[in-house]
Design a protein around this motif. Structure first.
Motif, PDB file in Angstrom:
ATOM      1  N   GLN A  16      36.334  31.754  34.377  1.00 32.95           N
ATOM      2  CA  GLN A  16      36.442  32.564  35.589  1.00 32.95           C
ATOM      3  C   GLN A  16      35.426  32.090  36.623  1.00 32.95           C
ATOM      4  N   THR A  17      34.201  31.830  36.163  1.00 30.82           N
ATOM      5  CA  THR A  17      33.175  31.321  37.070  1.00 30.82           C
ATOM      6  C   THR A  17      33.550  29.947  37.608  1.00 30.82           C
ATOM      7  N   GLU A  67      36.181  30.410  40.321  1.00 26.90           N
ATOM      8  CA  GLU A  67      35.613  31.022  41.526  1.00 26.90           C
ATOM      9  C   GLU A  67      34.765  30.016  42.300  1.00 26.90           C
ATOM     10  N   GLN A 109      37.112  27.467  43.857  1.00 28.12           N
ATOM     11  CA  GLN A 109      37.824  28.040  44.995  1.00 28.12           C
ATOM     12  C   GLN A 109      36.932  28.128  46.229  1.00 28.12           C
ATOM     13  N   ASN A 110      35.626  28.406  46.023  1.00 25.91           N
ATOM     14  CA  ASN A 110      34.687  28.545  47.131  1.00 25.91           C
ATOM     15  C   ASN A 110      34.100  27.214  47.587  1.00 25.91           C
ATOM     16  N   ARG A 133      43.723  26.273  46.687  1.00 24.84           N
ATOM     17  CA  ARG A 133      42.957  27.529  46.576  1.00 24.84           C
ATOM     18  C   ARG A 133      43.867  28.707  46.270  1.00 24.84           C
ATOM     19  N   ALA A 189      43.553  31.081  43.093  1.00 24.54           N
ATOM     20  CA  ALA A 189      43.486  32.536  43.233  1.00 24.54           C
ATOM     21  C   ALA A 189      44.449  33.221  42.274  1.00 24.54           C
ATOM     22  N   LEU A 211      42.973  33.053  38.884  1.00 26.38           N
ATOM     23  CA  LEU A 211      41.824  33.954  38.749  1.00 26.38           C
ATOM     24  C   LEU A 211      42.239  35.382  38.453  1.00 26.38           C
ATOM     25  N   GLN A 220      40.353  38.345  36.419  1.00 22.61           N
ATOM     26  CA  GLN A 220      39.850  39.495  37.158  1.00 22.61           C
ATOM     27  C   GLN A 220      40.437  40.812  36.683  1.00 22.61           C
ATOM     28  N   ASP A 274      37.805  42.114  34.579  1.00 28.78           N
ATOM     29  CA  ASP A 274      36.451  41.953  35.098  1.00 28.78           C
ATOM     30  C   ASP A 274      35.696  43.284  35.016  1.00 28.78           C
ATOM     31  N   LYS A 324      36.963  44.166  41.634  1.00 33.81           N
ATOM     32  CA  LYS A 324      37.685  42.922  41.356  1.00 33.81           C
ATOM     33  C   LYS A 324      38.991  43.195  40.615  1.00 33.81           C
ATOM     34  N   ASP A 379      41.381  44.272  43.246  1.00 32.79           N
ATOM     35  CA  ASP A 379      41.823  43.107  44.017  1.00 32.79           C
ATOM     36  C   ASP A 379      42.864  42.307  43.242  1.00 32.79           C
TER      37      ASP A 379
END
Length: 649
Positions: free
Chosen positions: A60-61, A64, A67-68, A120, A124, A127, A131, A134, A139, A142
C-alpha cells in the motif's frame, strides 16, 4: 487469464497479511522492473497486478509513494526506494520493506519515476483494495467512493473480505450495500446474483436502479432461427414496435439485404452514365420527370450499369427469411427475471413515494399560503375591507427580521426576537392605516381598493429607499438547516416543517382569540350586526381598529417565516397578495376553516400542475387562476360559506 490468476492469488493471500513473508517488496518490484521503468498505461497492468497479488502489507505504501511521484530508482543497482530531498540537494532513501534508512544519494545517481495520469488512475484503482481495510476511516470512505464511481469486477473480492473486519457502523452499512450492488453486476455465481437482487427488491436508491438497468438492457438480434440466448421478446416486423421499413433497414445495416435505391442514388447513377448528352439512349433534356428518370435507370440496370431497384416483393422475401429478437445483455435468465420483478416492485414504491413527496410539497405550499392569507382572512373576510397593502405588511415583517439579525447575530435569538417585534411593527402600521385611511372608506370597496393599492406602492418605494433593490438575507437558525429525509425520494426541509407548525399554531391562536377572548366576541358581534353590537355597549370603531391591526400583525409574522426561505425584497409582498386573496375567496370569505381549506386546495392544485408540467412553472399559475374562476362559478361563496350578515352582503 493472467489477471484472473493474480486476483485469485491476491484473494488467497488476504488472510496471511501481517504474517511473516518469504518474499520481500524489493523482490516483487525487481521482478516487474522493466514494466515499472517503462510505466505505460498499456503495459503497466501486469506489474500493478503482481504488486497487489503479492499480499505484502507494505505494498500500500509502495503504491501511494509511486502514485505521488515520490518513488526513485538507484541507477547503480536498479533498486527502488522512497526518497526525501535534503537541504544540500541530496536524497535520503528509505527501504520499502521496513522503512529503514538506506543511505543518501545524489540526484545524478537516481531516476525519479513519474507515472502519467493514466498510470496514476490504475494505481488508484489498485490502492482501493488496500484502503478498504485501512485503519484510517477517512481512507476507507474514500475507497468506497472510488469503487462507487468506477466499479470493477476485480474489486468485489477485496470488498467482501473487508466487511468482516469493519468496525465503523456507517461504513459497514455502505460496504454491505455496495457489495450487494456489485454482486448483482459482477458475481459469477448466478444464485448469489439472484439472492442479492431479491434481497434489495423494492429499494428506492438510485444506485440500485442504476445497477439493475444494465442487466435488463437489450440488443436487437437478426436470425433465421431462434437464437440460443436470453431472449426478452421476439419483435414482429410490421408491428408497432418494428415497422417494415425499420426492419428492412436493420437487414441492410447488417449487410444481409441490398439497400433500396433512393431518388438521390438513382440520380447519381444517371449522372455517372451521361455519354454524348444521353443516358442509356435517353436524351438528358427529356429526363425532367421522375417517371422518365426511372425508365432511364431501368435501362442502365438492363445493361448491368447500375444495381437493380429493390421491389416490394424483394423486401417481403427478405423479411420473411429473418426473425428479430430483443436479447438481454445479461446471459442468465434467472438474473433478468429477478431483475424485472425487482424493478416492478421498485416502480410501485417509486410511484407511492412520488405521491407522498407531492403531498408533502402541497402541504408545505398550503401552509405558506395559509400563513400569508390568515391576516387577510381577518381584514377582508371578517371586516370586508379589500386591503391591497396586505402583501406589504408581509414585506415589512420580513425586513423587520432582517434588521433584527443585523443587531443580533445569533440566528436563533434573532428569530425569537423578530417574531414578536414584526407583529408589533405591522400591528402598529395596520392600526395607522385603519385610522388614517380605511375608517373613512368602510362600505366603499372600490375606493378602499384604490387607496390601499396606493399605500402598497408607497410602502414598496419606501422599502427601496431604505434597503435598496438588492435582495436581503434572512438566515434561518442552524437547527433548521437540512431536511428530513424519509427515503431517497421523499424529503422535506426543516424550514418547511417549521412553517407548517407555525401555521397550525396561528390557526389555534386565531380560534382562541375569536372563540375565547373579549376581542373575538366583540369582533363576531360587530361582524354579525354592528348596530346591535353598538347598542350593547361595544365600540365598533375600536373593534375594527384592533381587528385590522391583528390581521396586519399576523401578516408581519408570516413575513418573517416566508423570508427564511424566500428572497426578501420590496416586491416580495406582491408575490403573495394574489394567492392570499384567492385562498380567502375559494375557502369562504370570513371563515378561518375555509381559509385553511382554500390554502390546501390551491397548494395541492398548483403542485399537481407543476408535477405534470415541471418545465413551465408559469403554467401552474395560469391553470390555477382558470381553475378558481371555474370553481367560483359553482361555489360563489367558497368551500365553507359564512353565515350571518356577511353572507347576505
Amino acid at each position: 487469464m493472467k489477471t484472473l490468476l493474480l486476483a485469485l492469488c491476491f484473494a488467497l493471500s488476504l488472510p496471511t497479511w501481517g504474517s511473516a513473508q518469504t518474499t520481500s517488496v524489493q523482490d516483487v518490484l525487481q521482478s516487474q522492473r522493466a514494466l515499472i521503468e517503462q510505466s505505460s498505461r498499456r503495459t503497466i497492468g501486469p506489474a500493478i497486478d503482481a504488486i497487489v497479488a503479492s499480499g505484502l502489507p507494505q505494498m500500500q505504501t509502495v503504491l501511494e509513494v509511486w502514485q505521488n511521484k515520490d518513488m526513485w530508482q538507484r541507477r547503480a543497482d536498479g533498486l527502488f526506494f522512497a526518497a526525501t530531498k535534503n537541504a544540500d540537494g541530496t536524497y535520503t532513501l528509505q527501504s520499502f520493506d521496513d522503512g529503514a534508512d538506506a543511505g543518501n544519494a545524489a540526484s545524478a545517481d537516481l531516476d525519479q519515476l513519474k507515472p502519467n495520469s493514466g498510470v496514476r488512475a490504475m494505481i488508484a484503482t489498485a490502492l482501493v483494495q488496500f484502503q478498504l481495510s485501512d485503519p484510517n476511516p477517512a481512507k476507507r470512505v474514500d475507497a468506497l467512493n472510488s469503487i462507487a464511481r468506477d466499479p470493477e469486477a476485480a474489486l468485489l473480492i477485496p470488498l467482501r473480505a473487508s466487511i468482516a473486519s469493519e468496525t465503523d457502523a456507517d461504513i459497514l452499512v455502505r460496504k454491505e450495500r455496495l457489495e450487494r450492488l456489485m454482486t448483482m453486476a459482477y458475481d459469477s455465481d448466478e444464485s448469489r446474483r439472484v439472492a442479492a437482487i431479491t434481497e434489495m427488491s423494492g429499494d428506492l436508491g438510485v444506485d440500485f436502479r442504476a445497477t439493475l438497468n444494465p442487466l435488463l438492457a437489450t440488443t436487437r438480434v437478426i436470425s433465421r432461427t431462434k437464437p440460443d440466448a436470453n431472449i426478452a421478446q421476439e419483435v414482429i416486423a410490421g408491428s408497432d414496435a418494428l415497422t417494415r421499413s425499420s426492419a428492412y433497414a436493420l437487414l441492410v445495416d447488417a449487410d444481409i439485404a441490398p439497400a433500396e435505391i433512393t431518388a438521390d442514388a438513382r440520380d447519381a447513377a444517371l449522372r455517372a452514365n451521361i455519354e454524348g448528352g444521353r443516358i442509356a439512349g435517353f436524351p438528358v433534356a427529356q429526363l425532367s420527370t421522375e417517371a422518365a428518370r426511372d425508365r432511364a435507370y431501368d435501362a442502365l440496370v438492363a445493361s448491368d450499369l447500375a444495381p437493380p431497384r429493390i421491389t416490394q416483393a424483394d423486401i417481403d422475401a427478405s423479411l420473411s427469411s429473418f426473425r428479430f429478437f430483443d436479447v438481454y445483455t445479461a446471459s442468465s435468465q434467472a438474473v433478468t427475471t429477478a431483475a424485472k420483478a425487482a424493478i416492478a416492485s421498485t416502480e410501485t414504491r417509486v410511484a407511492i413515494s412520488q405521491a407522498a413527496d407531492l403531498g408533502l410539497d402541497a402541504l408545505s405550499l398550503a401552509s405558506i399560503y395559509f400563513l400569508a392569507a390568515i391576516g387577510l382572512a381577518i381584514t377582508f373576510g371578517v371586516m370586508g375591507v379589500i386591503n391591497m397593502a396586505h402583501g406589504e405588511f408581509i414585506m415589512m415583517g420580513a425586513y423587520t427580521g432582517y434588521v433584527v439579525q443585523i443587531f443580533v447575530p445569533n440566528h436563533t435569538a434573532s428569530i425569537l426576537i423578530a417574531v414578536p417585534l414584526a407583529f408589533a411593527v405591522t400591528f402598529a402600521a395596520g392600526v395607522a392605516l385603519e385610522r388614517l385611511v380605511v375608517r373613512w372608506l368602510y362600505h366603499r370597496p372600490l375606493e378602499t381598493l384604490l387607496a390601499t393599492f396606493g399605500v402598497s406602492i408607497a410602502l414598496q418605494q419606501l422599502a427601496k429607499n431604505i434597503f435598496g433593490t438588492q435582495a436581503r438575507p434572512l438566515t434561518s437558525p442552524a437547527w433548521l438547516d437540512g431536511a428530513w429525509v424519509i427515503n431517497d425520494m421523499v424529503s422535506i426541509s426543516y424550514i418547511r416543517i417549521a412553517i407548517f407548525i407555525l401555521a397550525l399554531l396561528f390557526l389555534a391562536l386565531f380560534l382562541f382569540i375569536m372563540k375565547r377572548t373579549r376581542l373575538g366576541l366583540e369582533t363576531r358581534a360587530v361582524t354579525q350586526n354592528p348596530r346591535m353590537a353598538a347598542s350593547m355597549g361595544i365600540n365598533p370603531d375600536r373593534v375594527n381598529m384592533l381587528t385590522f391591526g391583528l390581521g396586519s400583525g399576523i401578516a408581519g409574522i408570516a413575513g418573517v417565516a416566508i423570508g427564511l426561505f424566500a428572497k426578501v425584497t420590496s416586491e416580495m409582498g406582491s408575490d403573495y397578495i394574489v394567492q392570499s386573496f384567492m385562498t380567502v375567496v375559494v375557502g369562504g370569505v370570513g371563515n378561518i376553516w375555509g381559509t385553511l381549506a382554500g390554502a390546501a386546495m390551491i397548494g395541492s392544485f398548483q403542485k399537481s400542475v407543476e408535477f405534470l408540467n415541471p418545465s413551465n412553472t408559469l403554467a401552474a399559475q395560469t391553470y390555477m387562476i382558470i381553475f378558481i374562476i371555474i370553481f367560483i362559478q359553482f361555489r360563489p361563496r367558497g368551500i365553507i360559506a359564512l353565515k350571518g350578515r356577511a353572507a347576505g352582503d
